[in-house]
Design an enzyme around this catalytic site. Sequence first.
Site, PDB file in Angstrom:
ATOM      1  N   ASP A 120       0.863  -1.183   0.000  1.00 22.83           N
ATOM      2  CA  ASP A 120       0.000   0.000   0.000  1.00 22.83           C
ATOM      3  C   ASP A 120       0.905   1.241   0.000  1.00 22.83           C
ATOM      4  O   ASP A 120       1.744   1.403   0.900  1.00 22.83           O
ATOM      5  CB  ASP A 120      -0.873  -0.006   1.263  1.00 22.83           C
ATOM      6  CG  ASP A 120      -2.138   0.822   1.090  1.00 22.83           C
ATOM      7  OD1 ASP A 120      -3.188   0.430   1.619  1.00 22.83           O
ATOM      8  OD2 ASP A 120      -2.065   1.862   0.401  1.00 22.83           O
ATOM      9  N   ASP A 142      -2.854   4.823  -2.574  1.00 20.37           N
ATOM     10  CA  ASP A 142      -3.791   5.541  -1.729  1.00 20.37           C
ATOM     11  C   ASP A 142      -4.066   6.944  -2.274  1.00 20.37           C
ATOM     12  O   ASP A 142      -3.130   7.708  -2.536  1.00 20.37           O
ATOM     13  CB  ASP A 142      -3.145   5.658  -0.329  1.00 20.37           C
ATOM     14  CG  ASP A 142      -4.066   6.239   0.702  1.00 20.37           C
ATOM     15  OD1 ASP A 142      -4.946   5.519   1.162  1.00 20.37           O
ATOM     16  OD2 ASP A 142      -3.899   7.422   1.045  1.00 20.37           O
ATOM     17  N   GLU A 144      -6.607   4.132  -5.746  1.00 17.12           N
ATOM     18  CA  GLU A 144      -7.810   4.507  -4.999  1.00 17.12           C
ATOM     19  C   GLU A 144      -8.246   5.866  -5.519  1.00 17.12           C
ATOM     20  O   GLU A 144      -7.532   6.859  -5.341  1.00 17.12           O
ATOM     21  CB  GLU A 144      -7.539   4.584  -3.502  1.00 17.12           C
ATOM     22  CG  GLU A 144      -8.803   4.944  -2.713  1.00 17.12           C
ATOM     23  CD  GLU A 144      -8.532   5.337  -1.285  1.00 17.12           C
ATOM     24  OE1 GLU A 144      -7.432   5.847  -1.016  1.00 17.12           O
ATOM     25  OE2 GLU A 144      -9.420   5.167  -0.430  1.00 17.12           O
ATOM     26  N   HIS A 160     -10.833  -1.601   4.428  1.00 14.56           N
ATOM     27  CA  HIS A 160     -10.612  -1.193   5.816  1.00 14.56           C
ATOM     28  C   HIS A 160     -11.289   0.135   6.149  1.00 14.56           C
ATOM     29  O   HIS A 160     -11.254   0.588   7.293  1.00 14.56           O
ATOM     30  CB  HIS A 160      -9.103  -1.082   6.052  1.00 14.56           C
ATOM     31  CG  HIS A 160      -8.488  -0.045   5.189  1.00 14.56           C
ATOM     32  ND1 HIS A 160      -8.383  -0.161   3.811  1.00 14.56           N
ATOM     33  CD2 HIS A 160      -7.984   1.159   5.487  1.00 14.56           C
ATOM     34  CE1 HIS A 160      -7.836   0.919   3.321  1.00 14.56           C
ATOM     35  NE2 HIS A 160      -7.574   1.738   4.306  1.00 14.56           N
ATOM     36  N   ASP A 161     -11.892   0.769   5.131  1.00 17.56           N
ATOM     37  CA  ASP A 161     -12.586   2.049   5.344  1.00 17.56           C
ATOM     38  C   ASP A 161     -14.100   1.899   5.303  1.00 17.56           C
ATOM     39  O   ASP A 161     -14.819   2.891   5.507  1.00 17.56           O
ATOM     40  CB  ASP A 161     -12.231   3.045   4.223  1.00 17.56           C
ATOM     41  CG  ASP A 161     -10.780   3.438   4.206  1.00 17.56           C
ATOM     42  OD1 ASP A 161     -10.266   3.696   3.100  1.00 17.56           O
ATOM     43  OD2 ASP A 161     -10.162   3.472   5.284  1.00 17.56           O
TER      44      ASP A 161
HETATM   45  O1  TEU Z   1      -8.912   6.656   2.202  1.00 18.47           O
HETATM   46  C1  TEU Z   1      -9.390   7.833   1.636  1.00 18.47           C
HETATM   47  C2  TEU Z   1     -10.716   8.241   2.192  1.00 18.47           C
HETATM   48  O2  TEU Z   1     -11.168   9.319   1.932  1.00 18.47           O
HETATM   49  C3  TEU Z   1     -11.504   7.298   3.046  1.00 18.47           C
HETATM   50  O3  TEU Z   1     -10.651   6.648   3.875  1.00 18.47           O
HETATM   51  C4  TEU Z   1     -12.495   8.041   3.904  1.00 18.47           C
HETATM   52  O4  TEU Z   1     -12.490   7.495   5.175  1.00 18.47           O
HETATM   53  C5  TEU Z   1     -13.891   7.946   3.331  1.00 18.47           C
HETATM   54  O5  TEU Z   1     -14.751   8.601   4.212  1.00 18.47           O
HETATM   55  C6  TEU Z   1     -14.336   6.501   3.198  1.00 18.47           C
HETATM   56  O6  TEU Z   1     -14.787   5.985   4.409  1.00 18.47           O
HETATM   57  C7  TEU Z   1      -7.514   6.418   2.135  1.00 18.47           C
HETATM   58  C8  TEU Z   1      -7.213   5.229   3.025  1.00 18.47           C
HETATM   59  O7  TEU Z   1      -7.882   4.078   2.519  1.00 18.47           O
HETATM   60  C9  TEU Z   1      -7.684   5.591   4.412  1.00 18.47           C
HETATM   61  O8  TEU Z   1      -7.580   4.480   5.301  1.00 18.47           O
HETATM   62  C10 TEU Z   1      -6.850   6.750   4.922  1.00 18.47           C
HETATM   63  O9  TEU Z   1      -7.379   7.170   6.171  1.00 18.47           O
HETATM   64  C11 TEU Z   1      -6.905   7.924   3.939  1.00 18.47           C
HETATM   65  O10 TEU Z   1      -6.787   7.567   2.575  1.00 18.47           O
HETATM   66  C12 TEU Z   1      -5.724   8.835   4.206  1.00 18.47           C
HETATM   67  O11 TEU Z   1      -4.548   8.157   3.825  1.00 18.47           O
END
Ligand code: TEU
Length: 536
Positions: free
Chosen positions: A100, A196, A238, A312-313
Site C-alpha cells: 500500500d 492511496d 484509490e 478497511h474504510d
Molecule cells: O482513504 C481515503 C478516504 O477518503 C476514506 O478513507 C475516507 O475514510 C472515506 O470517508 C471513506 O470511508 C484512504 C485510506 O484508505 C484511508 O484508510 C486513509 O485514512 C486515507 O486515505 C488517508 O490516507
Amino acid sequence: MVEKTDWWKKSVIYQIYPRSFQDSNGDGIGDIRGIISRLDYLSELGIDAIWLSPVYQSPMDDNGYDISDYQVIAPEFGTMEDMDQLIAEGRKRNIKIVMDLVLNHTSDEHVWFQEALKGEENPYHDYYVWAKEPNSLKSTFSGSAWEYVPHLDKYYLHQFSVKQPDLNWKNPSLKQEIWNMINFWIEKGVGGFRLDMIDLIGKEPEKLITADGPTLHFLIQELNENTFGAYDLVTVGETWSANPEKAQLYSHPDRNELSMIFQFEHVCLDQEEGKEKWDLAPLEPARLHQVLSKWQTELVGKGWNSLFWNNHDLPRAISRFGDDRPEFRELSGKMLAIYLHFMSGTPYIYQGEEIGMINTPIQDIKEADDIETRNMYAERLEAGYSKDEVLVSINAKGRDNARRPMQWDGEKHAGFTTGSPWLNLNPSYEAVNVQTALENKESIFYTYQRLIQLRKTYSCLSQGLYQNLPTGNPSVLAYRKYDEADAFVVIVNFTAQDQPHSADLTGNGELFMSNYQELSNHSNLLRPYEARVYKK
Ligand code: TEU
Ligand code: CA
C-alpha cells in the site's frame, strides 16, 4: 522491459489490515509474523495476492496511513527481515504481496516534514504545500485543510489529519525520492502496489482543485515510466472521484498508467444525495444494479474493473448490503459473493468477508478508535446533532466496523491474540470464526473458495461480456455473462422476503450454483436472499 502476463486479470486479491489480522507476540496488535502463520489458510481459500495495508514506520495517527519512513517497518508490525520472509513465504504459495503506497501525504513526523519546518530555505520545505492564508478547502477528517505554523507564519495543507501534511508533487526532488522508494520495494520482489488517494496528487489547492488536477495523468504516467511500468506488477489506484470515462484514462493499457482503479460509486448510494456517508439513506437494489451494470459495460476493451464490497474504510458488506440477523447472515453473505464474483474485473476480498463478519455497534464514542469517526463526532455535536443521531451514523458507516480483529476460532479473543486486543472484537466470534467455517461445508468460506476456483476455470467470469437482464421486480437483480465458450445467468433476491420475477430468465440453462441447499421448484419466485446461477 519484462514481458507482461496480466496475471492479475484472473486473480483474486485478499486485503489484510495488519493491525487486526493475527497477533504473534501477545501485544494485542496484529503483525507480519502473524500473517506468515496464516498463509496456509489463505492458500486454502485460493487467493492469488495479498493487498497489505501499510506496515511502514508511523505514529499511527491514522493507523499507518501516516507514514514517517517508507523504508522501515513499524516495530509493532515487526522487522524488514519479517517483511522479506512474508514475501518469500508468499512466493512459495504463489501468493504475491501488493504493498500500500500512501503518496498524497506523509506523517508530520517524517524527517522531510521535520526538515521542512526549519524554514523556507530548507531543501525539504517545498516537499509540502504551503500558503500565507488558508482558503475554504476542508479536510476529509473534519475542519479546515490548513494548519497554521506560528514560527513560519504560514499554513500547510493536510487533506486528512493535521498529522498528515500533503506532499507537493510539483517538486522534482520529491518525485525522485518517491520513485527511488518504489523501486526499493520492487527490488524486494513485491507483486504490485495499491495507490492511496492517487487522484489527489495533481492538486492545485490555490484553485481549490484537489482530485483530478490538470497534471494528474502526466504524473501517473511519469510514475509508471520511472518505477513499476517496466515490470509485470499489478497497480490499483484509490480514486474516489472516478467515473467510467476517468477509469479508462487510468486503466486503458495503451496509456501506461495503472492496471485498474477502485471506483466508489456503488458504495455511495446509501447516503443522501450530495451529502456525506454519515447522512444515511436506504439503498435501492435496482440503483446498485444499474451502477454496477454500467461499470461492467463501459470499460469493456477500454480498461479494467476492480470488484469489491469491503475494505478497511467501509462497513461490513453483510451489515450494509445484506442482512446480519442470524437467520440471514450466511444466506445474504453468499448471495453478495455470488452476485459480485461472476462480474468482470479483479475481485478483492477483505479479511473476514469470507467468513461473514459483521458490523460492531458501539454505545459510546469512547469505544471508537478511528480518527475520522472521532473528528466527525466532535464536529457534528458542535453543529447541534444529538449523540444518538451521530452514533447511528457511526454504527452504520464507521471504519472501525472493518477493523475489529479477525475471528479465527471460538476461544478467548477468537485466537487473534493471547494478550488484550488493541480494539475489542465483535461478540459474534464464538459462532462466526474461521475454524467453524472450515468445519462447515455449507459455510460462506466454501462459497468464496468455489468462486475463486471458478474464476480460474471459466474465463467468462473474469472477462466475459455482461448483459443486464430485466426481471420485472426491482428487488430481483439479474445479468447474463457470456463468451464464445460459456454462458451464465446470475439472478439474486436482495431482500428478506420471497420475490417473484418475470418468467424464464434462465435461458433454459441448468442450475449451476445456489446459496440454498434444497432446490426450489418455483422457476419464477426467489426465496429470501436467494442467489441462483444457471449455465447453458
Ligand atoms: O482513504 C481515503 C478516504 O477518503 C476514506 O478513507 C475516507 O475514510 C472515506 O470517508 C471513506 O470511508 C484512504 C485510506 O484508505 C484511508 O484508510 C486513509 O485514512 C486515507 O486515505 C488517508 O490516507
Ligand atoms: Ca503483535
